[in-house]
Every structure is written in structure tokens, then in C-alpha cells.
Design an enzyme around this catalytic site. Structure first.
Site, PDB file in Angstrom:
ATOM      1  N   ILE A 158      -4.091  66.005  31.010  1.00 45.66           N
ATOM      2  CA  ILE A 158      -5.548  65.996  30.878  1.00 45.66           C
ATOM      3  C   ILE A 158      -6.119  67.376  31.162  1.00 45.66           C
ATOM      4  CG2 ILE A 158      -7.688  65.007  31.785  1.00 45.66           C
ATOM      5  CD1 ILE A 158      -6.075  62.431  32.362  1.00 45.66           C
ATOM      6  N   ARG A 178       0.293  72.678  42.293  1.00 43.45           N
ATOM      7  CA  ARG A 178       1.267  72.859  43.373  1.00 43.45           C
ATOM      8  C   ARG A 178       2.418  73.730  42.897  1.00 43.45           C
ATOM      9  NH1 ARG A 178       2.891  67.078  45.559  1.00 43.45           N
ATOM     10  NH2 ARG A 178       2.825  66.661  43.312  1.00 43.45           N
ATOM     11  N   THR A 237     -13.066  63.958  37.216  1.00 44.76           N
ATOM     12  CA  THR A 237     -12.643  62.785  36.447  1.00 44.76           C
ATOM     13  C   THR A 237     -11.233  62.381  36.862  1.00 44.76           C
ATOM     14  OG1 THR A 237     -11.866  64.202  34.638  1.00 44.76           O
ATOM     15  CG2 THR A 237     -14.105  63.325  34.462  1.00 44.76           C
ATOM     16  N   ARG A 239      -9.580  61.505  40.715  1.00 46.32           N
ATOM     17  CA  ARG A 239      -9.658  60.416  41.673  1.00 46.32           C
ATOM     18  C   ARG A 239     -10.748  60.746  42.683  1.00 46.32           C
ATOM     19  NH1 ARG A 239      -7.634  58.077  38.354  1.00 46.32           N
ATOM     20  NH2 ARG A 239      -5.563  57.103  38.215  1.00 46.32           N
ATOM     21  N   GLU A 268     -14.984  53.453  45.374  1.00 45.39           N
ATOM     22  CA  GLU A 268     -15.430  52.703  44.194  1.00 45.39           C
ATOM     23  C   GLU A 268     -15.378  51.199  44.463  1.00 45.39           C
ATOM     24  OE1 GLU A 268     -13.595  53.672  40.475  1.00 45.39           O
ATOM     25  OE2 GLU A 268     -13.769  55.813  40.822  1.00 45.39           O
ATOM     26  N   HIS A 286     -16.711  55.338  36.049  1.00 49.28           N
ATOM     27  CA  HIS A 286     -15.273  55.455  35.762  1.00 49.28           C
ATOM     28  C   HIS A 286     -14.990  55.159  34.284  1.00 49.28           C
ATOM     29  CE1 HIS A 286     -11.174  55.349  37.972  1.00 49.28           C
ATOM     30  NE2 HIS A 286     -11.013  55.801  36.739  1.00 49.28           N
ATOM     31  N   GLY A 288     -13.603  57.385  32.102  1.00 48.91           N
ATOM     32  CA  GLY A 288     -12.690  58.378  31.531  1.00 48.91           C
ATOM     33  C   GLY A 288     -11.904  57.896  30.324  1.00 48.91           C
TER      34      GLY A 288
END
Length: 321
Positions: A158, A178, A237, A239, A268, A286, A288
Site C-alpha cells: 500500500i 524497519r 489508513t 491502524r 474503533e 474505516h 480503506g
């Protein structure tokens, strides 16, 4: 014939293949709320397969209580709600739906970004309220994205799709992971790897696309928001818990950042009331993956995984456990 429990209604026709060969029970809470652990345990009485969503608490207690459960097919990419270790211990297969919602979520990211940058919700309301009387020279001045820098936290599928769209807007792209991304992805997206502090300090837009785990919980906290430009926009978008919402409200109230576009939230479906009071924040429930194409493909992937598992296939598509 297996009994398959689906915890939410899916897109019309998405489960047609399963209905032909198995007993499919589709459930929906009457008040639309999320289910508790106890409610989910009760719902799966006698189930062979559970088709779950992110809000369903698929826990060790559920696996212990429902020893007949053989499989969990997650209608999502993320599996934060599933105890994968417990699933393995109890010999329950787990699948998910990666890849198919990449473009839908990337589009939603840009929808939120543009809505915040150009004050789209406020502009819409301005016209609807009858305040548009003439063209104004200083009304709702926004951010022009060309020649600005977008910082992407998490250059996965994404994140890379968001980066490719940024090139079309004439933006410079920096990213932080990371681990550094594949050089091919870097070339395709013209993305430059930087550390997180540098990304926060130099980006005009910070867009979050990382998974939620111990390392990323409240990754965007008060200190991170303080490092951002006062003119910058935050888009999430990914978490909800990646962002400390209390810190975000404080940052908006003190003008540490210019605005935010949020499709996900810490608790949520609850949303921090301070976010709802901010006209510089654009929120969505939510959405997405909420395109007809993406949601149909997700249902089809769940169906394919379930059918393969029940048929005893050696390789079950998109299996995690």
C-alpha cells in the site's frame, strides 16, 4: 457439508460458491456493534469454519471453547484480532486476504490527503449552507502538493502504491521502514530511505502504512508530532493505535501540525471527541478497502481459501497458520 459462520454480511454474491456445497450462516449484530469474546464464542457453536473481520476477538478462549473449529478465514489483510500462536497450538488454520485492497486503500489515502489539503468537507458545507456569494481571494487557502515532500511510513504494497500516486502529483517521496525496501521498489517509486526523525522533520505530508505491533504502537506520539512541520498533514489508513490520539488532539489544538486525515482509530468504532471538534481533521469510518471491486475480491479469496482447506488441499491460498 461443513458449517461456516460469517460474522458480517458480505457483498452480494461473494459467498455464492460456498453456499452451493456447505451450510453458511451469516450473522449481523442488530445494533451494528462489535462482538465481545463471549458473543463470538456463542456464535461459533458447532462451526467448522469462521469467516471473521478485524473487529472479531478470535482468542485462545474461543479456540479452547470451540474444539471443533478447524479454520478461521479473515476478511482482511491484518490479523491483529487473531491469536495466531493459539491457533497453531489448537491446530486451527488461519488465512487472510492480502494484495487485493492495495489500490483501494491507496486511493482512500489520497482522498483523505486531498480533502484535508484543500478543505473539501468545509468547502462543501460552505456552499450547502448558502455562504457562497462570490469568489474570494483568501477563502480556505490550502496546500499545493506539487514540489512538496510526502513521507511514507511503511513502504509495503500500500505504501508503494501511495508513493507511485505521489509521483503523479509531482511530489518528492521519502520513506521509513524497519528494514530498507527492495531497490527495485525504491526505483519504481523514486523513494529515498531516511530515518524516522528525518522523515517527520522534512515531510509536508506523513502517511502511515505500517502494521500495528509492539514496535509501532503509538509510533506517532507527542514527541513525533512535535518533530513534524507546523504546516504538515498526517494521514492514517493503517491502524488506529499507531497514533496516540490524545497527543494528536493536543498537537492540533496547539498548531503543531496543520491537519489530519484518519480512516482508522485507536478504539474503533469510538473516535476521540477532540478529533471530531477539529475542522482541520477529516475522518472516515474505516473505508480503506470499501470499493465494490476490492470487497468482492476479498470475499472470493476467503471462499477460495475455505474451499481449498475443506477439500484437503496441500497448499491453501493465503494461509498464515
Amino acid at each position: 457439508m461443513a458449517r461456516i459462520v460469517v460474522t458480517r454480511p458480505l457483498i452480494e454474491g461473494g459467498l455464492s460458491g460456498l453456499r452451493e456445497s456447505h451450510t453458511v450462516t451469516v450473522c449481523d449484530p442488530p445494533d451494528g456493534s462489535s462482538r465481545s469474546e463471549e458473543e463470538l464464542i456463542a456464535l461459533t457453536d458447532g462451526a467448522d469454519v469462521l469467516l471473521s473481520i478485524l473487529a472479531d476477538p478470535v482468542t485462545e478462549r474461543l479456540f479452547e471453547a470451540r474444539s471443533g473449529l478447524q479454520m478461521v478465514a479473515q476478511y482482511a489483510v491484518g490479523v491483529d484480532n487473531i491469536d495466531l500462536e493459539a491457533a497453531e497450538v489448537h491446530d486451527v488454520a488461519v488465512t487472510h486476504t492480502p494484495g487485493v485492497l492495495t489500490d483501494a486503500t491507496a486511493d482512500m489515502t489520497w482522498a483523505l490527503l486531498l480533502a484535508v489539503a484543500r478543505h473539501v468537507p468545509a468547502a462543501d458545507q460552505h456552499v450547502r449552507d448558502g455562504h457562497f456569494e462570490r469568489w474570494e481571494t483568501t477563502l480556505m487557502l490550502g496546500m499545493e502538493l506539487s514540489r512538496k515532500t510526502i513521507g511514507i511510513v511503511g513502504l509495503g504494497r500500500i505504501g508503494a502504491a501511495v508513493a507511485r500516486r505521489a509521483l503523479g502529483f509531482g511530489m518528492d517521496v521519502v520513506y521509513h521502514n524497519r528494514h530498507r525496501a527492495n531497490p527495485t521498489i525504491e526505483r519504481q517509486t523514486s523513494a529515498r530511505y531516511v530515518d524516522l526523525d528525518d522523515l517527520l522533520a522534512t515531510s509536508d505530508v506523513v502517511s502511515l502504512h505500517c502494521p500495528h505491533n509492539e514496535d509501532s504502537h503509538h509510533l506517532i506520539d507527542a514527541a513525533a508530532l512535535e518533530r513534524m512541520k507546523s504546516s504538515a498533514i498526517l494521514v492514517n489508513t493503517a491502524r488506529g493505535p499507531v497514533v496516540d490520539e490524545n497527543a494528536l488532539v493536543d498537537a492540533l489544538e496547539t498548531d503543531e501540525i496543520a491537519g489530519a486525515g484518519l480512516d482508522v482509530f485507536e478504539e474503533e468504532p469510538d473516535v476521540h471527541p477532540g478529533l471530531l471538534e477539529q475542522d482541520r481533521v477529516v475522518v472516515a469510518p474505516h473505508l480503506g478497502s470499501a470499493t465494490t471491486d476490492a470487497r468482492m475480491r476479498m470475499a472470493q479469496m476467503c471462499t477460495a481459501s475455505i474451499e481449498a482447506f475443506l477439500d484437503g488441499a496441500e497448499n491453501v491460498p493465503h494461509r498464515l497458520v
